[in-house]
Design a protein around this motif. Structure first.
Motif, PDB file in Angstrom:
ATOM      1  N   GLU A  50       0.810  -1.221   0.000  1.00 39.39           N
ATOM      2  CA  GLU A  50       0.000   0.000   0.000  1.00 39.39           C
ATOM      3  C   GLU A  50       0.847   1.277   0.000  1.00 39.39           C
ATOM      4  O   GLU A  50       0.339   2.350  -0.294  1.00 39.39           O
ATOM      5  N   THR A  51       2.121   1.174   0.373  1.00 41.95           N
ATOM      6  CA  THR A  51       2.965   2.368   0.388  1.00 41.95           C
ATOM      7  C   THR A  51       4.244   2.097  -0.409  1.00 41.95           C
ATOM      8  O   THR A  51       4.647   0.948  -0.600  1.00 41.95           O
ATOM      9  N   TRP A  52       4.877   3.202  -0.841  1.00 44.22           N
ATOM     10  CA  TRP A  52       6.116   3.059  -1.628  1.00 44.22           C
ATOM     11  C   TRP A  52       7.234   2.458  -0.770  1.00 44.22           C
ATOM     12  O   TRP A  52       8.065   1.701  -1.257  1.00 44.22           O
ATOM     13  N   GLU A  53       7.229   2.811   0.510  1.00 42.02           N
ATOM     14  CA  GLU A  53       8.282   2.319   1.405  1.00 42.02           C
ATOM     15  C   GLU A  53       8.163   0.796   1.571  1.00 42.02           C
ATOM     16  O   GLU A  53       9.169   0.079   1.554  1.00 42.02           O
ATOM     17  N   LYS A 147       9.732  10.786  -3.483  1.00 38.46           N
ATOM     18  CA  LYS A 147       9.007  11.306  -2.317  1.00 38.46           C
ATOM     19  C   LYS A 147       9.988  11.886  -1.289  1.00 38.46           C
ATOM     20  O   LYS A 147       9.752  12.945  -0.729  1.00 38.46           O
ATOM     21  N   PRO A 152       6.390  15.201  -4.473  1.00 36.85           N
ATOM     22  CA  PRO A 152       5.422  14.109  -4.621  1.00 36.85           C
ATOM     23  C   PRO A 152       5.251  13.728  -6.094  1.00 36.85           C
ATOM     24  O   PRO A 152       5.375  14.585  -6.976  1.00 36.85           O
ATOM     25  N   LEU A 153       4.991  12.451  -6.338  1.00 43.94           N
ATOM     26  CA  LEU A 153       4.932  11.946  -7.715  1.00 43.94           C
ATOM     27  C   LEU A 153       3.921  12.680  -8.577  1.00 43.94           C
ATOM     28  O   LEU A 153       4.151  12.907  -9.754  1.00 43.94           O
ATOM     29  N   GLU A 154       2.772  13.041  -7.982  1.00 46.49           N
ATOM     30  CA  GLU A 154       1.693  13.644  -8.770  1.00 46.49           C
ATOM     31  C   GLU A 154       1.930  15.131  -9.021  1.00 46.49           C
ATOM     32  O   GLU A 154       1.165  15.763  -9.737  1.00 46.49           O
TER      33      GLU A 154
ATOM     34  N   ILE B 104      -2.021  13.360  -1.486  1.00 46.66           N
ATOM     35  CA  ILE B 104      -2.088  11.956  -1.929  1.00 46.66           C
ATOM     36  C   ILE B 104      -0.840  11.211  -1.448  1.00 46.66           C
ATOM     37  O   ILE B 104      -0.926  10.119  -0.890  1.00 46.66           O
ATOM     38  N   GLU B 105       0.315  11.839  -1.672  1.00 46.48           N
ATOM     39  CA  GLU B 105       1.584  11.161  -1.400  1.00 46.48           C
ATOM     40  C   GLU B 105       1.778  10.839   0.086  1.00 46.48           C
ATOM     41  O   GLU B 105       2.296   9.774   0.431  1.00 46.48           O
ATOM     42  N   PHE B 106       1.381  11.777   0.952  1.00 46.19           N
ATOM     43  CA  PHE B 106       1.656  11.593   2.380  1.00 46.19           C
ATOM     44  C   PHE B 106       0.457  11.040   3.152  1.00 46.19           C
ATOM     45  O   PHE B 106       0.499  10.970   4.372  1.00 46.19           O
ATOM     46  N   SER B 108      -0.227   8.099   3.353  1.00 46.66           N
ATOM     47  CA  SER B 108       0.244   6.856   3.995  1.00 46.66           C
ATOM     48  C   SER B 108       0.785   7.100   5.403  1.00 46.66           C
ATOM     49  O   SER B 108       0.923   6.165   6.183  1.00 46.66           O
ATOM     50  N   GLU B 109       1.098   8.357   5.752  1.00 41.72           N
ATOM     51  CA  GLU B 109       1.569   8.663   7.111  1.00 41.72           C
ATOM     52  C   GLU B 109       0.426   9.093   8.022  1.00 41.72           C
ATOM     53  O   GLU B 109       0.661   9.642   9.093  1.00 41.72           O
TER      54      GLU B 109
END
Lengths: 337, 145
Positions: A50-53, A147, A152-154, B104-106, B108-109
């Protein structure tokens, strides 16, 4: 036990070898010029996570299980894992290896990590601290690196022509005695900083480190550049490669006929919009394990000097206006008859 | 190394290609212009339906923000921006993209320290210095009017 040839180089005497190796790469790398060379190419950038990490952590797990399989090894056959990545606190590598039950050494050499881990593994083996196998591993993931280091990618930013594309991929080598490729010399790099501050021009920042380590290696071993069928840098990219050629010439060595760069080899910049080429720990790791080592086994190259390059900055130091210190470590490989 | 920092800086500059300025300017002009044309069409449509110019402008801004959010969510805005550059960065759509992309990117935190805290990591300075500039402009206007 190895002997020192000079300030930076050691010659290994017990013939530690690369016994097994594997490479794993992402979709974009799979579509590049070396795409069919990798042992595994995965289509899903998230690798089911679910996450890039977590995706990057899974990359390490897959790489680890793949090398065990390729080398017909079990975890108990491995004395050490030496591994690193680009993320803060080297979490991908540590989280990926947490269930391995193998003595673990986490390292950070930025994009030079693969050469650093092979150097340490080979010296541990040569020093008699392992009678079995040592695993060297490095990797990176485009999305987690963007990231952490960029935006951010978008986010709709425009990349300058000198920007490089972080490779999604990992490579692992198993070092022990009795394999087909011998590690003959290790040249440990010194940190070099010629004042480049542009984090979008890593090739220019790292090229002097490559040249410094290369010239030290050649002077201390007494070898000529033509001794090597291939001298390969880690991720200088197209711009850094050009600079490296010119700088090496200024130092009195001609490597124009046998020099290439992993970052320049892994992508097609025209078709894949990767600007100055590939970068990241995974770049040199993938190209070494997916292309160079298999070609050595085939006999295309007999002697290879693998010099992975790393930019030792962080987003904070860049924002504070510091220049980019860089490093390069060299590993001399020779195919055994 | 036998090369000085200054000489190396010249060498690195010489070897590093400049951004394709003319191409970037043309793309930025056409895409930025296209976004403005879309905004103008929305304003004209709203006015033809009886809205005041101010209300029509608000509808146009909100519509462009929503359009940018949708394109950002589907990972399309950044692909257009690769070519458009300042053309997609400067209009209000660029501001919306700069807010939504880190959200969107963060995510996940978590919603608090991730999405909530990092949402303005790119747009924050624009808001801060935009507000400061408008206050300064207001003070200057007060004294010279």
């Amino acid at each position: 036990m190895g002997t020192r040839c000079g300030r930076q180089t050691v010659a290994l005497s017990t013939k530690p070898t690369i016994y097994a190796f594997t490479s794993i790469a992402g979709k974009k790398e799979g579509e590049g010029p070396l795409g069919n060379q990798f042992d595994m190419v995965f289509e899903d950038a998230f690798l089911g996570e679910e996450t890039w990490e977590k995706a990057e952590m899974r990359l390490y797990e897959k790489c680890f299980s793949q090398i065990l399989q390729k080398g017909s090894l079990s975890p108990s056959d491995i004395d050490y894992i030496i591994s690193g990545d680009l993320l803060n606190q080297c979490t991908s590598s540590a989280f990926g290896m947490k269930d391995s039950s193998i003595p673990y050494l986490g390292i950070y050499g930025a994009c030079s990590t693969m050469a650093e881990s092979i150097s340490l593994a080979a010296m541990l083996s040569d020093g008699g601290f392992s009678a079995g196998n040592i695993l060297s591993m490095a990797g990176s993931h485009f999305c987690s690196a963007e990231k952490q280091f960029r935006a951010p990618l978008e986010y709709g930013g425009q990349r300058p022509p000198s920007a490089q594309w972080t490779v999604t991929g990992a490579g692992a080598v198993c070092i022990s005695h009795g394999g087909p490729i011998e590690i003959t010399h290790i040249t440990t790099g010194k940190i070099t900083d010629l004042g480049i501050k542009d984090a979008n021009n890593m090739g220019a920042a790292m090229a002097p480190a490559f040249v410094s380590t290369l010239t030290a290696h050649l002077k201390e071993t007494g070898r000529e550049p033509c001794f090597y069928d291939l001298i390969v840098s880690g991720d200088l990219g197209l711009i850094g490669k050009e600079i490296a050629l010119e700088l090496t010439g200024k130092e009195g060595f001609d490597i124009s006929s046998n020099y290439n760069d992993c970052g320049a080899m892994i992508f097609d910049p025209q078709k894949q919009d990767t600007h100055a080429g590939g970068s990241g720990c995974g770049c040199s790791a993938c190209v070494l394990c997916g292309y160079i080592l298999p070609e050595m086994i085939k006999g295309t190259f007999k002697n290879v000097l693998f010099i992975a390059t790393g930019a030792l900055m962080s987003p904070t130091t860049t924002q504070q206006g510091e220049s980019i210190p860089s490093i390069a470590h060299a590993v001399a490989l020779s195919k055994l008859q | 190394m036998t090369i000085s920092n200054k000489d190396y800086s010249h060498l690195a500059d010489k070897k590093s290609p400049d951004s394709p300025m003319l191409k970037n300017l043309i793309f930025a002009f056409t895409t930025g212009g296209a976004i403005c044309v879309i905004g103008q069409i929305i304003i004209n449509l709203c006015k033809s339906k009886g809205l005041s110019f101010e209300d029509a402008s608000t509808v146009a801004s909100v519509s462009l923000v929503i359009l940018s959010v949708i394109l950002t969510s589907f990972n399309l805005y950044n692909k257009i921006a690769t070519f458009a550059g300042a053309g997609t960065l400067v209009p209000i759509t660029g501001f919306a993209n700069a807010v939504v992309a880190p959200a969107i990117e963060f995510r996940s935190e978590g919603y608090i320290m991730g999405l909530g805290a990092k949402m303005f990591v790119i747009a924050g300075p624009v808001i801060v210095y935009g507000t400061v500039s408008s206050v300064l402009a207001g003070i200057i206007y007060y004294f010279i009017k």
